[in-house]
Structure formats: structure tokens, C-alpha cells
Design a protein around this motif. Structure first.
Motif, mmCIF file in Angstrom:
data_model
loop_
_atom_site.group_PDB
_atom_site.id
_atom_site.type_symbol
_atom_site.label_atom_id
_atom_site.label_comp_id
_atom_site.label_asym_id
_atom_site.label_seq_id
_atom_site.Cartn_x
_atom_site.Cartn_y
_atom_site.Cartn_z
ATOM 1 N N LEU A 277 -14.420 -18.709 -21.585
ATOM 2 C CA LEU A 277 -13.288 -18.814 -22.506
ATOM 3 C C LEU A 277 -11.978 -18.383 -21.860
ATOM 4 C CD1 LEU A 277 -13.052 -19.947 -25.283
ATOM 5 C CD2 LEU A 277 -13.436 -17.675 -26.241
ATOM 6 N N TYR B 84 -18.442 -24.849 -26.680
ATOM 7 C CA TYR B 84 -17.300 -24.756 -25.774
ATOM 8 C C TYR B 84 -16.829 -26.149 -25.401
ATOM 9 C CZ TYR B 84 -18.645 -19.885 -25.428
ATOM 10 O OH TYR B 84 -18.949 -18.584 -25.742
ATOM 11 N N TRP C 138 -10.001 -12.999 -29.375
ATOM 12 C CA TRP C 138 -10.161 -14.410 -29.044
ATOM 13 C C TRP C 138 -9.698 -15.298 -30.195
ATOM 14 C CZ3 TRP C 138 -10.991 -15.158 -24.100
ATOM 15 C CH2 TRP C 138 -11.707 -14.208 -23.366
ATOM 16 N N ARG D 77 -11.671 -24.066 -25.036
ATOM 17 C CA ARG D 77 -11.660 -23.563 -26.401
ATOM 18 C C ARG D 77 -13.112 -23.502 -26.874
ATOM 19 N NH1 ARG D 77 -7.392 -23.389 -24.544
ATOM 20 N NH2 ARG D 77 -5.361 -23.963 -25.391
ATOM 21 N N THR E 183 -8.072 -21.275 -37.548
ATOM 22 C CA THR E 183 -7.632 -20.405 -36.464
ATOM 23 C C THR E 183 -7.297 -19.021 -37.002
ATOM 24 O OG1 THR E 183 -5.342 -21.136 -36.722
ATOM 25 C CG2 THR E 183 -6.702 -22.347 -35.141
ATOM 26 N N PRO F 24 -11.584 -29.297 -30.484
ATOM 27 C CA PRO F 24 -10.193 -28.900 -30.688
ATOM 28 C C PRO F 24 -9.180 -29.806 -30.007
ATOM 29 C CG PRO F 24 -11.548 -27.026 -30.008
ATOM 30 C CD PRO F 24 -12.354 -28.276 -29.780
ATOM 31 N N LYS G 73 -7.910 -19.145 -28.756
ATOM 32 C CA LYS G 73 -8.945 -19.664 -27.862
ATOM 33 C C LYS G 73 -10.250 -19.921 -28.598
ATOM 34 C CE LYS G 73 -8.858 -19.530 -23.784
ATOM 35 N NZ LYS G 73 -8.674 -20.628 -22.805
#
Length: 247
Positions: free
Chosen positions: A134, A158, A207, A140, A227, A64, A212
């Protein structure tokens, strides 16, 4: 530029490698420290090396922060491959992007798993996130679907824009009891420390809506990051909200 390893060479040799390697492993356990036993040992070590070399690079995430694709050498043919041996996985430790920190995973089994002479731990039956990881402001996570034979897997990767946050517990890489991840050739991020102290959260909607947690649609060859919870296919899935017993 790194050469990407494809699936077909692996698929072509895989069955023969596993059959002979498992035979030699059993023979070594039977014969022990004898001449024939050591010959069997060297035989399966060589076959493990070939399997490791052929593992195909599978897209599991897109960073991300940098938009860089993240590949993982992963056995997607079935869970009877040595990659899925929880205690002694046969895997390549290819370098990962500097933002990479963790990769958990989950799997919904479609029927009995293929038999194998070792224990497998494939995670819970539905996707989840590690809460403490997170919650870090620079973290992210990305969920992507990874079919493994007849089963449906999910990689949860992650990414952190800073170096590993102080005090954050690491977790074993998906399907393994280990965290032995290379950040560069012969340079490792960590070894087997601070296990299983992150709590798991299966309620993904907050989340997702917070930004995130991002997701890649199943079968999306562009690996576009998406997203929000609207249209997310990873919400409210049926399955075990806890780890499958080892099989």
C-alpha cells in the motif's frame, strides 16, 4: 459479456458434492493405485470440476481507478467447502481486471468451524493491510465484508494503476497457499513467488484518512466506494491480530 454465476444453483448441489467427493477422496487414499482406487480418483475429480463450475461470483471490490466491479468465485456457504482447502483449493481462475494485484482476507469465526477433511487458513481475525504494497504511490486497497456461513469475512483487494511494481512481493490469495490468478484465459499473473514478505498493519485509520484504503459498507448492494475513517465499520474491531492457527 461475462455471465455472472449466482448462489442458488451452488447452494442446491453443494452438500451432496462435498459429501460424495470427500468419501471418494478418502477411498482413493485407502485403495491407492488399484482399479477401484483410480475409479474413486476420477469420481472426485469430476465432482471437483462441478463444484468449481458452480462457485458463485461474489462482489469483493470495486476498482478505485476504473470503477469496475470485481467479482470472485467464492464459497460463502461455509468454510467446509473445497474452496477453503488451503493446500489444494478448488477454485476457478477467472480473469481479473488489469488493475487487480492482490487479495488478502481475514475472518472472525462465530463458533467452531464446520469440520472438513483438510486444513483451512482463513487469515487474521480482523482486517489488515500489507504495508509495503500500500505504500506504493499507484496502489489502492478496498475492504469489503463477505459473510461466510455464520462467520464474518473481509476481503482486502489491492489495485494498482501500473503493471505489477518491480520488487513487490506477492501474497497468497485469501484462504489459499497459492497465487494462481488469471489475467486472461490461460494467461496467469504469477505462480507462487516471493511469499509472506509484506508486513501486516492492523491500524487502518491512517490508511483510510490518507485515501490509500477505501471501503464498501457491509450489505451495500451498490458496492459504493467510501473514503476516510469517519463511520468506517472496520476500525477497532475485536479479534485476533495475527493468523488463526490452521484448523
Amino acid at each position: 459479456m461475462r455471465q455472472i454465476v449466482g448462489i442458488e444453483p451452488f447452494r442446491t448441489e453443494r452438500a451432496e458434492l462435498l459429501a460424495e467427493g470427500n468419501r471418494l477422496t478418502a477411498l482413493y487414499k485407502e485403495l491407492g493405485a488399484t482399479e477401484d482406487g483410480f475409479a474413486a480418483y476420477h469420481g472426485f475429480v469430476a465432482l471437483h470440476a462441478r463444484y468449481r463450475e458452480l462457485l458463485p461470483d461474489i462482489v469483493v471490490s470495486r476498482c478505485p481507478f476504473s470503477d469496475r466491479l470485481v467479482y470472485w468465485p467464492l464459497d460463502i456457504v461455509d468454510v467446509d467447502g473445497w474452496f477453503w482447502n488451503a493446500c489444494n483449493p478448488v477454485r476457478r481462475t477467472d480473469p481479473v481486471p488489469h488493475t487487480w494485484l492482490l487479495m488478502g482476507g481475514a475472518m472472525r469465526l462465530d463458533g467452531p468451524p464446520a469440520p472438513a477433511p483438510f486444513r483451512r487458513r482463513v487469515g487474521p481475525g480482523v482486517p489488515y493491510v500489507y504495508t509495503e504494497a500500500l505504500e506504493h504511490p499507484e496502489m489502492r486497497a478496498v475492504i469489503s465484508e463477505v459473510p461466510v456461513g455464520p462467520h464474518t469475512g473481509w476481503a482486502i483487494t489491492y489495485h494498482c494503476s501500473v503493471h505489477r511494481p518491480r520488487g513487490l512481493a506477492l501474497e497468497p490469495v485469501w484462504g489459499s497457499d497459492h497465487y494462481d490468478v488469471a489475467v486472461a484465459p490461460r494467461r496467469y499473473a504469477a505462480w507462487d513467488d516471493n511469499w509472506h514478505t509484506n508486513s501486516r498493519d492492523f491500524e487502518l485509520r491512517p490508511w483510510l484518512d490518507s485515501g490509500k484504503l477505501l471501503w464498501i459498507a457491509p450489505g451495500d448492494t451498490t458496492a459504493t466506494l467510501r473514503t476516510g475513517s469517519t463511520d468506517c465499520p472496520y476500525l477497532d474491531l475485536p479479534g485476533i491480530r495475527g493468523y488463526h492457527p490452521p484448523f
